[in-house]
Write a protein that holds these residues in place. Structure first.
Motif, PDB file in Angstrom:
ATOM      1  N   SER A 114      -5.283   7.817  -0.195  1.00  0.00           N
ATOM      2  CA  SER A 114      -4.053   7.504  -0.914  1.00  0.00           C
ATOM      3  C   SER A 114      -4.323   7.347  -2.400  1.00  0.00           C
ATOM      4  O   SER A 114      -3.551   7.814  -3.247  1.00  0.00           O
ATOM      5  N   GLY A 115      -5.445   6.678  -2.732  1.00  0.00           N
ATOM      6  CA  GLY A 115      -5.802   6.526  -4.142  1.00  0.00           C
ATOM      7  C   GLY A 115      -6.070   7.864  -4.809  1.00  0.00           C
ATOM      8  O   GLY A 115      -5.680   8.085  -5.963  1.00  0.00           O
ATOM      9  N   GLU A 116      -6.721   8.770  -4.071  1.00  0.00           N
ATOM     10  CA  GLU A 116      -6.981  10.106  -4.615  1.00  0.00           C
ATOM     11  C   GLU A 116      -5.669  10.851  -4.847  1.00  0.00           C
ATOM     12  O   GLU A 116      -5.502  11.549  -5.862  1.00  0.00           O
ATOM     13  N   TYR A 126       0.805  -1.221   0.000  1.00  0.00           N
ATOM     14  CA  TYR A 126       0.000   0.000   0.000  1.00  0.00           C
ATOM     15  C   TYR A 126       0.838   1.271   0.000  1.00  0.00           C
ATOM     16  O   TYR A 126       0.289   2.368   0.019  1.00  0.00           O
ATOM     17  N   GLU A 180      -2.721   9.500  -5.424  1.00  0.00           N
ATOM     18  CA  GLU A 180      -2.023   8.894  -6.555  1.00  0.00           C
ATOM     19  C   GLU A 180      -2.663   9.313  -7.878  1.00  0.00           C
ATOM     20  O   GLU A 180      -1.960   9.497  -8.882  1.00  0.00           O
ATOM     21  N   ALA A 181      -3.983   9.461  -7.878  1.00  0.00           N
ATOM     22  CA  ALA A 181      -4.656   9.917  -9.095  1.00  0.00           C
ATOM     23  C   ALA A 181      -4.251  11.354  -9.427  1.00  0.00           C
ATOM     24  O   ALA A 181      -4.016  11.693 -10.599  1.00  0.00           O
ATOM     25  N   ASN A 194      -6.710   4.459   2.666  1.00  0.00           N
ATOM     26  CA  ASN A 194      -6.450   3.908   1.342  1.00  0.00           C
ATOM     27  C   ASN A 194      -7.196   4.691   0.266  1.00  0.00           C
ATOM     28  O   ASN A 194      -6.685   4.885  -0.844  1.00  0.00           O
ATOM     29  N   ARG A 195      -8.415   5.152   0.602  1.00  0.00           N
ATOM     30  CA  ARG A 195      -9.162   5.971  -0.356  1.00  0.00           C
ATOM     31  C   ARG A 195      -8.441   7.290  -0.601  1.00  0.00           C
ATOM     32  O   ARG A 195      -8.294   7.729  -1.752  1.00  0.00           O
TER      33      ARG A 195
END
Length: 299
Positions: free
Chosen positions: A195-197, A108, A199-200, A192-193
């Motif tokens: 983190s995904g934002e 992650y 990374e996007a 994690n949400r």
């Protein structure tokens, strides 16, 4: 001058320290964690189940019953049979837990998410083990509820606060670890949400933003080692949309690839919002890689 917090390879998020791990390595780590996570949860469940007759039930009996009823054949048998299971479970769970946490951190990308993912499995395993002990009747019932039973040497005595606490311990412990498992799980999915934002956003800036070469002007070893890797705070100077700019970044690298003053890094930024910056340190950040460990303080 533009100044703002940053992170090695990340959008300015100073609380998020990422490991220098490739996408291929992260994918392999996810597979390992999907195996190690449940395995170390099972080991913790075994340890928690065995901990009831090995430890908790003994102290509970002592709090609720008179001294003449502290030791019974059932209590003694349960203690000696389960103590091996308890220590064996704890040792196995600790070994598997460390491996699972390390795999989760790589999977992650951050230490915080890896720790939360691993802890959610640990707490869930303990909660399952304690619940199984409760349902399976491993807890010894008191001689009398609410009072220490009368003996030939003493009269019945009402329970104090501690005895009542221990009476409800079986339910309380299982509920506590179930709540901890839920808390770590919610924290993990929320992180994690985010983190995904991040990374996007990072991918968008790389694809549509301006790319320049930045120069490392300051390097400070934070005296922190994250899972065997040193952490540095660096200052990067680059030419932004409004002229010369600087950004502070936290960097985690291999010891022999420590950033050095004068090294170069890749910088991307959004010209419409110069505060959105991505900094990536590659081999050029350490122009003299043979100088590994020179960042360590000297006596």
């Amino acid at each position: 001058m533009e100044d703002g917090p940053g992170m090695f390879g990340m959008i300015s998020a100073a609380s998020r320290t990422s490991l220098p791990v490739s996408e291929e390595a992260r994918a392999r780590a996810r597979v390992r964690f999907r195996v190690l996570g449940p395995l170390h949860a099972i080991a913790w469940a075994v340890a928690a189940y065995a901990s009831v007759p090995a430890y908790f039930d003994t102290f509970r009996v002592m709090a609720m019953n008179p001294v003449t009823l502290w030791s019974t054949p059932d209590v003694e048998a349960g203690f000696f049979v389960s103590i091996g299971g308890f220590f064996g479970g704890v040792m196995l769970a600790s070994i598997l837990g460390f491996s699972a946490m390390w795999a989760a951190m790589k999977a992650y990308g951050t230490f915080r998410l890896g720790n939360q993912a691993s802890m959610s499995f640990s707490m869930a395993g303990i909660a399952v083990g304690l619940t199984a002990a409760l349902v399976g009747g491993l807890w010894t019932a008191p001689a009398e509820v609410g009072v220490e039973a009368a003996t030939e040497h003493s009269a019945a005595v009402p329970w104090g606060t501690w005895a009542w606490v221990m009476y409800y311990l079986p339910v309380g412990l299982a509920a506590l670890f179930a709540l901890l498992a839920l808390w770590f799980t919610v924290r993990f999915f929320h992180g994690n949400r985010r983190s995904g934002e991040a990374e996007a956003t990072q991918a968008r800036i790389r694809a549509t933003g301006w790319h320049v070469i930045g120069q490392i002007t300051q390097v400070h070893f934070t005296n922190r080692w994250l899972m065997g890797l040193p952490q540095f705070e660096i200052e990067v100077a680059y030419h932004g949309s409004m002229g010369p700019s600087r950004i502070s970044c936290m960097v985690v690298t291999e010891p022999t690839e420590a950033p050095q003053k004068g090294g170069q890094v890749d910088v991307w930024f959004d010209p419409a919002d110069p505060s959105q910056v991505v900094v990536e340190a590659g081999p050029a950040a350490s122009p003299n890689p043979t100088d590994g460990y020179l960042f360590m303080p000297r006596d």
